[in-house]
Design an enzyme around this catalytic site. Structure first.
Site, PDB file in Angstrom:
ATOM      1  N   ASN A  13       0.881  -1.283  -0.106  1.00  0.00           N
ATOM      2  CA  ASN A  13      -0.028   0.102  -0.038  1.00  0.00           C
ATOM      3  C   ASN A  13       0.829   1.136  -0.078  1.00  0.00           C
ATOM      4  O   ASN A  13       1.612   1.525   1.036  1.00  0.00           O
ATOM      5  CB  ASN A  13      -1.090  -0.139   1.131  1.00  0.00           C
ATOM      6  CG  ASN A  13      -1.746   1.199   1.354  1.00  0.00           C
ATOM      7  OD1 ASN A  13      -1.680   2.168   0.519  1.00  0.00           O
ATOM      8  ND2 ASN A  13      -2.423   1.397   2.539  1.00  0.00           N
ATOM      9  N   TRP A  14       0.956   1.975  -1.186  1.00  0.00           N
ATOM     10  CA  TRP A  14       2.002   3.170  -1.203  1.00  0.00           C
ATOM     11  C   TRP A  14       1.444   4.369  -0.588  1.00  0.00           C
ATOM     12  O   TRP A  14       2.340   5.232  -0.518  1.00  0.00           O
ATOM     13  CB  TRP A  14       2.399   3.370  -2.864  1.00  0.00           C
ATOM     14  CG  TRP A  14       3.305   2.165  -3.341  1.00  0.00           C
ATOM     15  CD1 TRP A  14       3.885   1.017  -2.802  1.00  0.00           C
ATOM     16  CD2 TRP A  14       3.914   2.258  -4.572  1.00  0.00           C
ATOM     17  NE1 TRP A  14       4.751   0.493  -3.641  1.00  0.00           N
ATOM     18  CE2 TRP A  14       4.611   0.980  -4.651  1.00  0.00           C
ATOM     19  CE3 TRP A  14       3.616   2.899  -5.482  1.00  0.00           C
ATOM     20  CZ2 TRP A  14       5.340   0.632  -5.811  1.00  0.00           C
ATOM     21  CZ3 TRP A  14       4.236   2.434  -6.870  1.00  0.00           C
ATOM     22  CH2 TRP A  14       5.131   1.257  -7.048  1.00  0.00           C
ATOM     23  N   LYS A  15       0.161   4.398  -0.120  1.00  0.00           N
ATOM     24  CA  LYS A  15      -0.377   5.607   0.187  1.00  0.00           C
ATOM     25  C   LYS A  15      -0.075   6.879  -0.414  1.00  0.00           C
ATOM     26  O   LYS A  15      -0.128   6.438  -1.743  1.00  0.00           O
ATOM     27  CB  LYS A  15       0.078   5.705   1.645  1.00  0.00           C
ATOM     28  CG  LYS A  15       0.107   4.420   2.613  1.00  0.00           C
ATOM     29  CD  LYS A  15      -0.007   4.708   4.235  1.00  0.00           C
ATOM     30  CE  LYS A  15      -0.217   3.305   4.597  1.00  0.00           C
ATOM     31  NZ  LYS A  15       0.010   3.380   6.155  1.00  0.00           N
ATOM     32  N   HIS A  98      -9.481   1.475   5.043  1.00  0.00           N
ATOM     33  CA  HIS A  98      -8.223   1.430   5.557  1.00  0.00           C
ATOM     34  C   HIS A  98      -8.391   2.445   6.785  1.00  0.00           C
ATOM     35  O   HIS A  98      -9.230   3.432   6.806  1.00  0.00           O
ATOM     36  CB  HIS A  98      -6.920   1.960   4.756  1.00  0.00           C
ATOM     37  CG  HIS A  98      -5.734   2.204   5.161  1.00  0.00           C
ATOM     38  ND1 HIS A  98      -5.317   3.013   6.215  1.00  0.00           N
ATOM     39  CD2 HIS A  98      -4.856   1.110   5.097  1.00  0.00           C
ATOM     40  CE1 HIS A  98      -4.121   2.573   6.571  1.00  0.00           C
ATOM     41  NE2 HIS A  98      -3.796   1.427   5.840  1.00  0.00           N
ATOM     42  N   GLU A 100      -6.714   4.770   7.939  1.00  0.00           N
ATOM     43  CA  GLU A 100      -6.523   6.170   7.498  1.00  0.00           C
ATOM     44  C   GLU A 100      -7.757   6.834   6.999  1.00  0.00           C
ATOM     45  O   GLU A 100      -7.981   8.108   7.285  1.00  0.00           O
ATOM     46  CB  GLU A 100      -5.182   6.418   6.750  1.00  0.00           C
ATOM     47  CG  GLU A 100      -3.783   6.035   7.564  1.00  0.00           C
ATOM     48  CD  GLU A 100      -2.764   5.811   6.886  1.00  0.00           C
ATOM     49  OE1 GLU A 100      -2.668   5.800   5.539  1.00  0.00           O
ATOM     50  OE2 GLU A 100      -1.739   5.107   7.526  1.00  0.00           O
ATOM     51  N   GLU A 170      -5.596  -4.923  10.380  1.00  0.00           N
ATOM     52  CA  GLU A 170      -4.542  -3.930  10.693  1.00  0.00           C
ATOM     53  C   GLU A 170      -4.606  -3.262  12.016  1.00  0.00           C
ATOM     54  O   GLU A 170      -5.455  -2.321  11.953  1.00  0.00           O
ATOM     55  CB  GLU A 170      -4.528  -2.956   9.500  1.00  0.00           C
ATOM     56  CG  GLU A 170      -4.080  -3.539   7.964  1.00  0.00           C
ATOM     57  CD  GLU A 170      -3.512  -2.449   7.218  1.00  0.00           C
ATOM     58  OE1 GLU A 170      -2.322  -2.730   6.722  1.00  0.00           O
ATOM     59  OE2 GLU A 170      -4.019  -1.297   7.083  1.00  0.00           O
ATOM     60  N   GLY A 176       2.656   2.018  10.986  1.00  0.00           N
ATOM     61  CA  GLY A 176       3.438   3.192  10.727  1.00  0.00           C
ATOM     62  C   GLY A 176       4.230   3.613  12.185  1.00  0.00           C
ATOM     63  O   GLY A 176       5.003   4.539  12.583  1.00  0.00           O
ATOM     64  N   SER A 216       3.629  -2.451  10.204  1.00  0.00           N
ATOM     65  CA  SER A 216       4.945  -2.558  10.434  1.00  0.00           C
ATOM     66  C   SER A 216       5.460  -3.773  10.081  1.00  0.00           C
ATOM     67  O   SER A 216       6.507  -4.076  10.701  1.00  0.00           O
ATOM     68  CB  SER A 216       5.288  -2.318  12.092  1.00  0.00           C
ATOM     69  OG  SER A 216       4.965  -0.820  12.322  1.00  0.00           O
TER      70      SER A 216
HETATM   71  P1  13P Z   1       3.214   0.322   7.558  1.00  0.00           P
HETATM   72  O1  13P Z   1       3.504  -1.006   7.009  1.00  0.00           O
HETATM   73  O2  13P Z   1       4.009   1.453   7.198  1.00  0.00           O
HETATM   74  O3  13P Z   1       3.081   0.167   9.263  1.00  0.00           O
HETATM   75  O4  13P Z   1       1.720   0.489   7.109  1.00  0.00           O
HETATM   76  C1  13P Z   1       0.773  -0.464   7.186  1.00  0.00           C
HETATM   77  C2  13P Z   1      -0.601  -0.034   6.584  1.00  0.00           C
HETATM   78  O5  13P Z   1      -1.204   0.661   6.709  1.00  0.00           O
HETATM   79  C3  13P Z   1      -0.829  -0.746   5.323  1.00  0.00           C
HETATM   80  O6  13P Z   1      -1.973  -0.574   4.529  1.00  0.00           O
END
Ligand code: 13P
Length: 258
Positions: A13-15, A98, A100, A170, A176, A216
């Protein structure tokens, strides 16, 4: 273990990272490094890069998708992107719900449910995210929260629709933060998610659903996580941005063959 028929999916997931040029370079550089992997390598790229990624990913092990989709088919919704547009651009899956999106953009389980239905109508595979906060875990409410999120987000789906989903557990405290859930904690939560699906639909159907862990994930902890019976793959944020670490994660195990 009961998971031998489920494919392994490693999804990046590149965000809000990577331009079109960076996306193309990543795919071309990563492609030879994952050619022997038995896992599917999904990449959820920014909207602007979906088309270029899909074209570049032809004849490669990559499956390209997006990170969000509108619940509406079309209309006066400034800034939104429809499932049909994503499909046309070459996306095969989309991340929905997600944390976020839930936390920063106030997306509810009800909206997540509508988005899932819309994606399925356009034959886009939803990756549906669920997970608890640290406060909820410390209050002993993890299972209650997961059950509520699953019940509401997947409400009214037929068994066949449910089997087309990928779920992602998640835990918000692990995203993160460098605080990865231990394989045991993730396994326990994911087993519970499968039990919820099993009660709502049936054990056989629940057993077919791919459930990813995210939060993470790094090359160093990937294998221990996917070795767990209910962890069928990983949803990777930060560590999916470098070719070196993402390819190592995709190659982390060869055990669960397709
Ligand atoms: P990280 O791997 O940076 O913790 O992010 C996880 C995430 O939100 C994947 O969708």
């Amino acid at each position: 273990m009961g998971n031998s028929n489920r494919p392994t999916v490693i999804a990046g997931n590149w965000k809000m990272y990577k331009t079109i040029e960076e996306t193309i370079s990543f795919i071309l550089e990563c492609k030879p490094l994952i050619k022997d992997s038995t896992a599917y390598a999904f990449l959820a790229v920014p909207f602007t890069a979906v088309r270029a990624a899909a074209v570049t990913a032809k004849q490669t092990p990559f499956v390209i998708g997006a990170q969000n989709v509108s619940d509406a088919a079309e209309g006066a919704f400034t800034g939104e992107i429809s499932a049909k547009m994503l499909k046309e651009a070459g996306a095969r899956f989309v991340i929905i719900g997600h944390s976020e999106r839930r936390q920063i953009y106030c997306e509810t389980d009800e909206l997540v449910n509508k988005k899932i239905r819309r994606a399925l109508q356009e034959m886009l595979q939803p990756i549906v995210c669920v997970g608890e906060t640290l406060a909820q875990r410390e209050a002993g409410k993890t299972e209650e929260i997961l059950k509520t999120q699953l019940d509401r987000s997947l409400h009214g789906l037929t068994k066949d629709e449910m089997k087309k989903l990928i779920l992602a557990y998640e835990p918000i405290w692990a995203i993160g933060t460098q605080k990865t859930a231990t394989p045991e904690i993730a396994q326990q939560a994911q087993k519970f998610c499968r039990q919820v699906l099993s009660h709502t639909w049936d054990p056989d159907s629940a057993n077919q659903v791919v459930i990813l862990y995210g939060g993470s994930v790094k090359a160093e902890n990937a294998k221990a996580l996917v070795d767990q019976p209910d962890i069928d793959g990983l949803l990777v944020g930060g560590a999916s941005l470098s070719v070196e670490s993402f390819s190592r994660i995709v190659n982390c195990q060869q055990k669960k063959n397709l």
